[in-house]
Design an enzyme around this catalytic site. Structure first.
Site, PDB file in Angstrom:
ATOM      1  N   ASN A   1      35.958  48.147  11.658  1.00 20.45           N
ATOM      2  CA  ASN A   1      37.169  47.858  12.464  1.00 20.45           C
ATOM      3  C   ASN A   1      36.804  46.544  13.371  1.00 20.45           C
ATOM      4  O   ASN A   1      37.048  45.751  13.230  1.00 20.45           O
ATOM      5  CB  ASN A   1      37.692  48.933  14.264  1.00 20.45           C
TER       6      ASN A   1
ATOM      7  N   GLY B   1      32.195  55.549  14.193  1.00 25.72           N
ATOM      8  CA  GLY B   1      32.987  55.808  12.944  1.00 25.72           C
ATOM      9  C   GLY B   1      34.078  57.061  14.797  1.00 25.72           C
ATOM     10  O   GLY B   1      33.597  57.598  15.294  1.00 25.72           O
TER      11      GLY B   1
ATOM     12  N   THR C   1      33.681  63.016  11.272  1.00 25.39           N
ATOM     13  CA  THR C   1      32.452  62.514  10.754  1.00 25.39           C
ATOM     14  C   THR C   1      30.888  62.541  11.723  1.00 25.39           C
ATOM     15  O   THR C   1      30.078  63.150  11.025  1.00 25.39           O
ATOM     16  CB  THR C   1      32.691  61.252  10.014  1.00 25.39           C
TER      17      THR C   1
ATOM     18  N   GLU D   1      23.554  53.578  22.430  1.00 25.26           N
ATOM     19  CA  GLU D   1      22.868  52.038  22.297  1.00 25.26           C
ATOM     20  C   GLU D   1      23.199  50.401  23.640  1.00 25.26           C
ATOM     21  O   GLU D   1      23.840  51.035  24.287  1.00 25.26           O
ATOM     22  CB  GLU D   1      23.969  51.484  20.730  1.00 25.26           C
TER      23      GLU D   1
HETATM   24  P1  NDP Z   1      35.138  57.217   9.831  1.00 24.80           P
HETATM   25  O1  NDP Z   1      34.203  58.110  10.770  1.00 24.80           O
HETATM   26  O2  NDP Z   1      36.166  57.327   8.868  1.00 24.80           O
HETATM   27  O3  NDP Z   1      33.972  56.182   9.146  1.00 24.80           O
HETATM   28  C1  NDP Z   1      32.660  55.861   9.854  1.00 24.80           C
HETATM   29  C2  NDP Z   1      31.424  55.317   8.035  1.00 24.80           C
HETATM   30  O4  NDP Z   1      30.798  56.934   7.944  1.00 24.80           O
HETATM   31  C3  NDP Z   1      31.948  54.567   7.211  1.00 24.80           C
HETATM   32  O5  NDP Z   1      31.245  53.609   7.053  1.00 24.80           O
HETATM   33  C4  NDP Z   1      32.546  55.837   5.854  1.00 24.80           C
HETATM   34  O6  NDP Z   1      32.371  55.575   4.910  1.00 24.80           O
HETATM   35  C5  NDP Z   1      31.383  56.572   6.676  1.00 24.80           C
HETATM   36  N1  NDP Z   1      31.468  57.822   5.946  1.00 24.80           N
HETATM   37  C6  NDP Z   1      32.059  58.962   6.828  1.00 24.80           C
HETATM   38  N2  NDP Z   1      31.710  60.080   5.932  1.00 24.80           N
HETATM   39  C7  NDP Z   1      30.635  60.446   6.045  1.00 24.80           C
HETATM   40  C8  NDP Z   1      29.107  61.042   5.251  1.00 24.80           C
HETATM   41  N3  NDP Z   1      30.282  62.336   4.827  1.00 24.80           N
HETATM   42  N4  NDP Z   1      28.126  60.681   5.619  1.00 24.80           N
HETATM   43  C9  NDP Z   1      28.326  59.662   5.974  1.00 24.80           C
HETATM   44  N5  NDP Z   1      28.762  58.881   6.467  1.00 24.80           N
HETATM   45  C10 NDP Z   1      30.265  58.886   6.063  1.00 24.80           C
HETATM   46  O7  NDP Z   1      35.532  56.119  11.110  1.00 24.80           O
HETATM   47  P2  NDP Z   1      36.568  54.872  10.469  1.00 24.80           P
HETATM   48  O8  NDP Z   1      35.827  54.184   9.486  1.00 24.80           O
HETATM   49  O9  NDP Z   1      37.783  55.580  10.434  1.00 24.80           O
HETATM   50  O10 NDP Z   1      36.195  54.243  12.355  1.00 24.80           O
HETATM   51  C11 NDP Z   1      37.424  54.587  12.748  1.00 24.80           C
HETATM   52  C12 NDP Z   1      36.594  55.443  14.199  1.00 24.80           C
HETATM   53  O11 NDP Z   1      35.076  54.841  14.462  1.00 24.80           O
HETATM   54  C13 NDP Z   1      37.102  55.448  15.020  1.00 24.80           C
HETATM   55  O12 NDP Z   1      37.646  56.843  15.245  1.00 24.80           O
HETATM   56  C14 NDP Z   1      36.886  55.223  16.319  1.00 24.80           C
HETATM   57  O13 NDP Z   1      37.149  55.317  17.399  1.00 24.80           O
HETATM   58  C15 NDP Z   1      35.507  55.062  15.644  1.00 24.80           C
HETATM   59  N6  NDP Z   1      34.988  53.835  16.695  1.00 24.80           N
HETATM   60  C16 NDP Z   1      33.839  54.315  17.559  1.00 24.80           C
HETATM   61  C17 NDP Z   1      33.062  53.114  18.170  1.00 24.80           C
HETATM   62  C18 NDP Z   1      32.679  53.823  19.153  1.00 24.80           C
HETATM   63  O14 NDP Z   1      31.161  52.564  19.877  1.00 24.80           O
HETATM   64  N7  NDP Z   1      32.066  54.977  19.925  1.00 24.80           N
HETATM   65  C19 NDP Z   1      33.274  51.795  17.788  1.00 24.80           C
HETATM   66  C20 NDP Z   1      34.495  51.397  16.680  1.00 24.80           C
HETATM   67  C21 NDP Z   1      35.212  52.732  15.781  1.00 24.80           C
HETATM   68  P3  NDP Z   1      33.731  54.854   4.472  1.00 24.80           P
HETATM   69  O15 NDP Z   1      34.485  54.238   5.142  1.00 24.80           O
HETATM   70  O16 NDP Z   1      33.191  53.999   2.951  1.00 24.80           O
HETATM   71  O17 NDP Z   1      34.613  55.757   3.979  1.00 24.80           O
END
Ligand code: NDP
Length: 480
Positions: free
Chosen positions: A151, A227, A231, A461
């Site tokens: 995002n 993320g 996850t 963080e």
């Molecule tokens: P995901 O959890 O799908 O992915 C986040 C990252 O983790 C990506 O790089 C993804 O790779 C990777 N990933 C996925 N599965 C695994 C695994 N098994 N092992 C290691 N890495 C993995 O989240 P999104 O990218 O869909 O992001 C949206 C989410 O992030 C929302 O829930 C949002 O609220 C949260 N978020 C939280 C923030 C905070 O500061 N608290 C800030 C911004 C977002 P890939 O994309 O290549 O699958």
């Protein structure tokens, strides 16, 4: 085609198994490049490069580390247009937003931690009456893993990498496979800034394979992850038996609480932003709006009028307010939630439909959507939609709204609009959130702790919190 490579040991390398993933442009739905589908072997190469670089980098003076990080920051600023255009094309966000927020913040992350490390001090404790003194060493961990979402791609990627490097660690990092482009460009900048080979390594690929290889690597001793909550839970399960240090920044479903005594115009304009900035795809967006019953009808009318005036358009157009959602599958997920809301007797006050942008008919565009919900228990009010969708409902008392605000599994941020000091203090104390904004939204001071409670994460963080995470404290006790 804009194909990219992994950045390992200061070089741009093809994936060892030579697998590739399509990269889509969300504004037109077309494949415009390929990215490495990195395997365990690629992650291992990145790890070896990082491990080899660690003894020197961890002993590099703070002044030198700081100088390089600040140089990276300056080069990002000098390349603002290129990075902003790339981020916008890769993610679908308005270029104006990438230029004003994403790239400047990525540059600030490096500048901030480049400066912070020169001010980071540890404690000493004199054991009075025992002729002993204790001092704490804050030593870098070694090789650490940084995994970030799509995002705010470069913004969040660098928010982890900069403190990790500043503290003397070497890094294996993976951006989201959906938005890898600015992370790729960062490698070039790091070389230009003179970051030694292997200190930062960037591997591209799927979370479930490349990301998984990072989290289960036995010698990558800490993982900083931003993320989704599911996850994050998976990573915690994998990391626990390996005794890794974990920082998890996860999802949010944040309340935006509006009292009648607020500065109305300021609240209204900020609420439009806190609802729909970045197509609502910010973990901090205030997606549940609770409004004092005495101003509810007025707010509803004024808010909907402003939301209807937002322009959904191609991200490169200067007057676009709402760009494209990040991917086809995400667009479908958000649309499903709008249907769920209707099934649960929500009233769509505006939006709810896909938008066809002339010349970009296959892009992933959605109208900003405001849903009046009959109660706070419905799914669209409880689950993270992470798109241009907000709910609104009235409340009658402080205690009622406090209960509703806290009645979700998440606890990332909360926004309060009021000029009443006692109410501000009471609610700020009792809201279950890592961050409470009062009469503002997303105002960030990088020295402050950032993170969530409950299902929104573990750890903090920002500022010295990040430097503490990326170091191991060792106590030395000397008897004299
Ligand atoms: P995901 O959890 O799908 O992915 C986040 C990252 O983790 C990506 O790089 C993804 O790779 C990777 N990933 C996925 N599965 C695994 C695994 N098994 N092992 C290691 N890495 C993995 O989240 P999104 O990218 O869909 O992001 C949206 C989410 O992030 C929302 O829930 C949002 O609220 C949260 N978020 C939280 C923030 C905070 O500061 N608290 C800030 C911004 C977002 P890939 O994309 O290549 O699958």
């Amino acid at each position: 085609m804009e194909n990219i490579k992994n950045y390992i040991n200061g070089e741009f390398l093809l994936p060892l198994a030579n697998g590739w993933i399509n990269n889509y442009n969300p504004s037109n739905g077309e494949v415009y490049g390929e990215i490495p589908n990195s395997s365990k072997e690629d992650v291992e190469s990145a790890y070896i490069a990082a491990k080899t670089a660690f003894p020197t980098w961890s002993k590099t003076t703070l002044e030198e580390r700081s100088r390089i990080l600040i140089k990276i920051s300056e080069l990002l600023e000098a390349n603002l247009d290129r990075f902003a255009e790339t981020e916008s094309k890769d993610n679908g966000k308005p270029i104006s937003l990438a230029k004003a927020v994403d790239i400047p913040r990525a540059a600030s992350n490096f500048r901030f931690f480049g400066n912070a490390i020169t001010q980071f001090a540890s404690e000493s404790h004199e054991s009075v009456g025992q002729n002993a003194i204790n001092y704490t060493l804050r030593q870098p961990i070694g090789v650490v893993g940084c995994i970030s979402p799509w995002n705010l791609p470069l913004y969040l990627f660098t928010w982890k990498i900069a403190p990790a490097l500043a503290a003397g660690n070497c890094v294996v990092a993976k951006p989201s496979e959906v938005t890898p482009m600015t992370a790729y460009l960062l490698g070039e900048i790091c070389n230009e800034a003179g970051l030694p080979k292997g200190v930062l390594n960037i591997v591209h690929g799927l979370g479930t394979s490349t990301g998984q290889a990072i989290i289960e690597h036995p010698d990558i001793k800490a993982i900083s992850f931003t993320g989704g909550t599911a996850t994050g839970a998976h990573i915690a399960r994998v990391a626990a038996p390996l005794f890794k240090k974990l920082s998890l920044e996860l999802g949010g479903k944040n309340p935006n609480i509006i009292f009648a005594d607020c500065d109305y115009e300021d609240m209204l304009n900020t609420t439009v932003r806190s609802s729909f900035a970045n197509q609502g795809q910010i973990c901090l967006c205030g997606s549940r709006i609770f409004v004092d019953a005495s101003i509810y009808e007025k707010f509803k009318k004024d808010f909907v009028e402003k939301v209807k005036a937002l322009k959904v358009g191609h991200p490169s157009e200067a007057d676009t307010n709402i760009g494209a959602l990040v991917s086809k599958s995400h667009l479908e997920k958000v649309k499903d939630y709008i249907e769920i809301a209707k099934d649960e007797n929500g009233t769509i006050l505006c939006g709810g439909n896909e938008v066809t942008v002339n010349g970009y008919e296959n892009g992933y565009y959605l109208e900003p959507t405001v849903i009046e919900v009959p109660n706070d228990d419905c799914r669209v009010n409880q689950e993270e939609v992470f798109g241009p969708v907000v709910t609104i409902m009235p409340f009658n008392s402080e205690n009622e709204v406090l209960e509703m605000a806290n009645k979700v599994k998440y606890g990332l941020s909360a926004t309060l609009w009021t000029n009443d000091l006692k109410r501000t203090m009471k609610l700020s104390n009792q809201l279950q959130a890592g961050i409470v904004w009062v009469n503002t939204w997303m105002m960030r001071d990088l020295r402050t702790p950032f993170g969530g409670v409950k299902a929104s994460g573990v750890g903090r963080e920002g500022g010295f919190e990040a430097l503490r995470f990326f170091t191991e404290a060792k106590n030395v006790c000397i008897k004299y």
